[in-house]
Structures are given as C-alpha cells and as structure tokens.
Design a protein around this motif. Structure first.
Motif, PDB file in Angstrom:
ATOM      1  N   TYR A  80      -6.001   7.037  -1.243  1.00  0.00           N
ATOM      2  CA  TYR A  80      -5.705   6.114  -2.336  1.00  0.00           C
ATOM      3  C   TYR A  80      -4.182   5.961  -2.375  1.00  0.00           C
ATOM      4  O   TYR A  80      -3.453   6.947  -2.504  1.00  0.00           O
ATOM      5  N   ALA A  81      -3.720   4.725  -2.242  1.00  0.00           N
ATOM      6  CA  ALA A  81      -2.286   4.494  -2.119  1.00  0.00           C
ATOM      7  C   ALA A  81      -1.859   3.264  -2.905  1.00  0.00           C
ATOM      8  O   ALA A  81      -2.674   2.407  -3.260  1.00  0.00           O
ATOM      9  N   SER A  82      -0.563   3.186  -3.161  1.00  0.00           N
ATOM     10  CA  SER A  82       0.050   2.001  -3.761  1.00  0.00           C
ATOM     11  C   SER A  82       1.130   1.523  -2.803  1.00  0.00           C
ATOM     12  O   SER A  82       1.940   2.329  -2.323  1.00  0.00           O
ATOM     13  N   THR A  83       1.148   0.231  -2.519  1.00  0.00           N
ATOM     14  CA  THR A  83       2.100  -0.283  -1.534  1.00  0.00           C
ATOM     15  C   THR A  83       3.549  -0.164  -1.996  1.00  0.00           C
ATOM     16  O   THR A  83       4.463  -0.243  -1.178  1.00  0.00           O
ATOM     17  N   PHE A  91       4.550   8.655   3.943  1.00  0.00           N
ATOM     18  CA  PHE A  91       3.384   9.069   4.717  1.00  0.00           C
ATOM     19  C   PHE A  91       3.130   8.104   5.872  1.00  0.00           C
ATOM     20  O   PHE A  91       2.933   8.519   7.014  1.00  0.00           O
ATOM     21  N   HIS A  92       3.146   6.814   5.577  1.00  0.00           N
ATOM     22  CA  HIS A  92       2.817   5.829   6.612  1.00  0.00           C
ATOM     23  C   HIS A  92       3.918   5.689   7.658  1.00  0.00           C
ATOM     24  O   HIS A  92       3.631   5.350   8.806  1.00  0.00           O
ATOM     25  N   ARG A  93       5.150   5.990   7.281  1.00  0.00           N
ATOM     26  CA  ARG A  93       6.239   5.925   8.260  1.00  0.00           C
ATOM     27  C   ARG A  93       6.301   7.178   9.129  1.00  0.00           C
ATOM     28  O   ARG A  93       6.536   7.090  10.333  1.00  0.00           O
ATOM     29  N   ASN A  94       6.098   8.334   8.525  1.00  0.00           N
ATOM     30  CA  ASN A  94       6.410   9.585   9.202  1.00  0.00           C
ATOM     31  C   ASN A  94       5.221  10.455   9.590  1.00  0.00           C
ATOM     32  O   ASN A  94       5.277  11.145  10.610  1.00  0.00           O
ATOM     33  N   THR A  95       4.175  10.452   8.797  1.00  0.00           N
ATOM     34  CA  THR A  95       3.034  11.324   9.075  1.00  0.00           C
ATOM     35  C   THR A  95       1.894  10.585   9.751  1.00  0.00           C
ATOM     36  O   THR A  95       1.279  11.108  10.701  1.00  0.00           O
ATOM     37  N   ASP A 141       0.634  -1.874   6.946  1.00  0.00           N
ATOM     38  CA  ASP A 141       1.612  -1.060   7.653  1.00  0.00           C
ATOM     39  C   ASP A 141       3.018  -1.625   7.494  1.00  0.00           C
ATOM     40  O   ASP A 141       3.975  -0.880   7.238  1.00  0.00           O
ATOM     41  N   VAL A 142       3.150  -2.937   7.614  1.00  0.00           N
ATOM     42  CA  VAL A 142       4.457  -3.575   7.443  1.00  0.00           C
ATOM     43  C   VAL A 142       4.950  -3.397   6.011  1.00  0.00           C
ATOM     44  O   VAL A 142       6.128  -3.102   5.779  1.00  0.00           O
ATOM     45  N   LEU A 143       4.063  -3.562   5.049  1.00  0.00           N
ATOM     46  CA  LEU A 143       4.457  -3.425   3.642  1.00  0.00           C
ATOM     47  C   LEU A 143       4.945  -2.012   3.339  1.00  0.00           C
ATOM     48  O   LEU A 143       5.934  -1.826   2.620  1.00  0.00           O
ATOM     49  N   PHE A 144       4.255  -1.005   3.873  1.00  0.00           N
ATOM     50  CA  PHE A 144       4.691   0.375   3.657  1.00  0.00           C
ATOM     51  C   PHE A 144       6.013   0.663   4.364  1.00  0.00           C
ATOM     52  O   PHE A 144       6.911   1.277   3.794  1.00  0.00           O
ATOM     53  N   LYS A 145       6.124   0.203   5.603  1.00  0.00           N
ATOM     54  CA  LYS A 145       7.309   0.530   6.394  1.00  0.00           C
ATOM     55  C   LYS A 145       8.538  -0.262   5.975  1.00  0.00           C
ATOM     56  O   LYS A 145       9.669   0.177   6.217  1.00  0.00           O
ATOM     57  N   GLN A 146       8.327  -1.436   5.366  1.00  0.00           N
ATOM     58  CA  GLN A 146       9.463  -2.272   4.971  1.00  0.00           C
ATOM     59  C   GLN A 146       9.611  -2.350   3.450  1.00  0.00           C
ATOM     60  O   GLN A 146      10.021  -3.375   2.913  1.00  0.00           O
ATOM     61  N   GLN A 147       9.293  -1.263   2.771  1.00  0.00           N
ATOM     62  CA  GLN A 147       9.394  -1.264   1.305  1.00  0.00           C
ATOM     63  C   GLN A 147      10.785  -1.650   0.823  1.00  0.00           C
ATOM     64  O   GLN A 147      10.921  -2.327  -0.191  1.00  0.00           O
ATOM     65  N   ASP A 148      11.815  -1.236   1.550  1.00  0.00           N
ATOM     66  CA  ASP A 148      13.186  -1.561   1.132  1.00  0.00           C
ATOM     67  C   ASP A 148      13.430  -3.064   1.084  1.00  0.00           C
ATOM     68  O   ASP A 148      14.323  -3.528   0.370  1.00  0.00           O
ATOM     69  N   ALA A 149      12.650  -3.823   1.849  1.00  0.00           N
ATOM     70  CA  ALA A 149      12.867  -5.265   1.944  1.00  0.00           C
ATOM     71  C   ALA A 149      12.215  -6.044   0.818  1.00  0.00           C
ATOM     72  O   ALA A 149      12.543  -7.214   0.599  1.00  0.00           O
ATOM     73  N   TRP A 150      11.287  -5.403   0.052  1.00  0.00           N
ATOM     74  CA  TRP A 150      10.588  -6.193  -0.965  1.00  0.00           C
ATOM     75  C   TRP A 150      10.289  -5.459  -2.271  1.00  0.00           C
ATOM     76  O   TRP A 150      10.159  -6.088  -3.314  1.00  0.00           O
ATOM     77  N   SER A 218       2.607  16.908   5.193  1.00  0.00           N
ATOM     78  CA  SER A 218       3.134  16.788   6.550  1.00  0.00           C
ATOM     79  C   SER A 218       1.984  16.764   7.542  1.00  0.00           C
ATOM     80  O   SER A 218       0.837  17.090   7.217  1.00  0.00           O
ATOM     81  N   ILE A 219       2.290  16.432   8.782  1.00  0.00           N
ATOM     82  CA  ILE A 219       1.270  16.440   9.831  1.00  0.00           C
ATOM     83  C   ILE A 219       0.738  17.854  10.043  1.00  0.00           C
ATOM     84  O   ILE A 219      -0.440  18.042  10.374  1.00  0.00           O
TER      85      ILE A 219
END
Length: 230
Positions: A80-83, A91-95, A141-150, A218-219
């Motif tokens: 269960y996640a929030s974008t 988590f989506h970037r690193n783990t 995946d893009v939304l999680f990884k590019q959170q700084d952009a939006w 962590s992984i």
C-alpha cells in the motif's frame, strides 16, 4: 474518513496544495526510512506488526489488481503506497530494483501495488497510472522516481502533464483521466478498504503472505522475510 473532493477540485488542487501537507501525510511506523545497504550481512527476520487473512487480503476490490511477477509465486507482497510519499519513493528507487531482480524475476515472489493516496496529488498520480492501462507500473515507477519534479512544485498539474505526455497522454486524455469521477471514487475505495479491513494507516505498508510490515525496509530485511517463507 477521507473528505470528499470534487473532480473539479482534484484537478484545481494540483496547482495549490502546499508541499508541507504532502510531507506531513507520508509516514511510517519507524519515523524514518531504513538505510539501503544491499551489501550488509544477513539480518534477523523483522518482527511483523500483526497479520491478516490472506484469502481476505486477496479478494477483489474496487479496481483490478496490478502486480508484477508470477501469479503463482510462493510469496505475495502487497504494497500500500502513496505516490507523494517520500518513503515510498525511497523504496521504489533503492529497494525495489534489487527485490525485483532477486525474487520477482526469479519467480519466488510477486508484488501487488495498491493505492493509498494521502492527498489530491497522490490521487491524480494513481489515476494517471490507471489510465495508462498496460503502462501502469511504468507510469507509477516514473512518478515514484521523479517525485522531486512534481510532488513539491508550485504547479503539479503542469508537471504531471509533462510526465504523462511521455507515457502517450494528450492534453485531452490527461484532462479526461483526472476528471473521471468513477475512477477517483474507486481509487479512494481501495484506500478505504486498506484502512478499514487491514489496518493500513501509513505508507509504505507491506503484507508479505499476510504478515504486516509498516515502514520502509531494506533489501536485506525483505530477503530475511522472504527467505524464511521459501
């Protein structure tokens, strides 16, 4: 209970919601993100914060399930996640990449992603992912990884439109998606069910074969949990 926001306000609020509101909404039970150290020695199996009935957890909800991996994998991870949640982004970037390589791609586990948006921007992000159809995970995946952009920009609507165009959205399909009242209600229904039936109150929250783990992991922690179930 989630306050009702009209479809007009969901779109309008993308340009006005303060970033501080988004940061306050994202939390985990530990208060901080776990360090990402894939090369550290094996760790003990983390203690679960309870468990739920797996059959009930996997019952169909308001929206079709979205998952990656083998449907018959011995381990099912429900996230269960929030974008807009920073811990989820971590988590989506690193783990997640290591989790996918080690367990999902090898058929040992599958990951089901469920919407738990804390704010209109997160709702919009998940709505766009749903409207992307077979590109759901690519969009998420893009939304999680590019959170700084939006996430914390002044006008998230324009930022999201730029991201959506890369996924093939036009101005018209973008607007149509974000004014789909039924989709908005369904996204909220997924969140409400998670809260009411399974006790989700923070993101990310994971259920690994029904065992609940709230907070970023962590992984190595995921490996300890999954390996104990194989």
């Amino acid at each position: 209970m989630t306050r009702f926001v009209s479809r007009r306000n969901v779109v309008a609020s993308l340009a006005t919601l303060p970033a501080t509101a988004l940061l306050a909404a994202c939390s985990d039970s530990n208060g901080a993100s776990a360090p990402e150290t894939p090369e550290t020695p094996k760790v003990a199996v983390p203690e679960a914060q309870g468990s739920v009935d797996v059959d009930k957890l996997m019952e169909p909800g308001a929206l079709p399930e979205k998952w990656v991996g083998d449907e018959d994998a011995p381990v099912t991870i429900v996230e269960y996640a929030s974008t807009t949640c920073g811990h989820c982004g971590n988590f989506h970037r690193n783990t997640y990449p290591a989790l996918k390589e080690k367990y999902i791609d090898t058929g040992k586990a599958r990951l089901v992603l469920r919407e738990f948006p804390f704010d209109p921007r997160a709702e919009a992000g998940f709505m766009l992912a749903r409207c992307a159809d077979d590109k759901y995970f690519a969009m998420a995946d893009v939304l999680f990884k590019q959170q700084d952009a939006w996430v914390s920009v002044e006008n998230a609507r324009e930022a999201l439109l730029k991201i959506a165009r890369l996924a093939g959205f036009s101005q018209e399909s973008f607007e149509a998606c974000l004014t789909d009242q039924k989709l908005l209600e369904d996204v909220r229904a997924v969140k409400d069910r998670g809260a009411k039936e399974f006790g989700v109150d923070s993101t990310p929250t994971f259920f690994v074969n029904g065992k609940k783990y709230a907070g970023a992991m962590s992984i190595d922690e995921f490996s300890a949990i999954i390996d104990s179930m194989l």
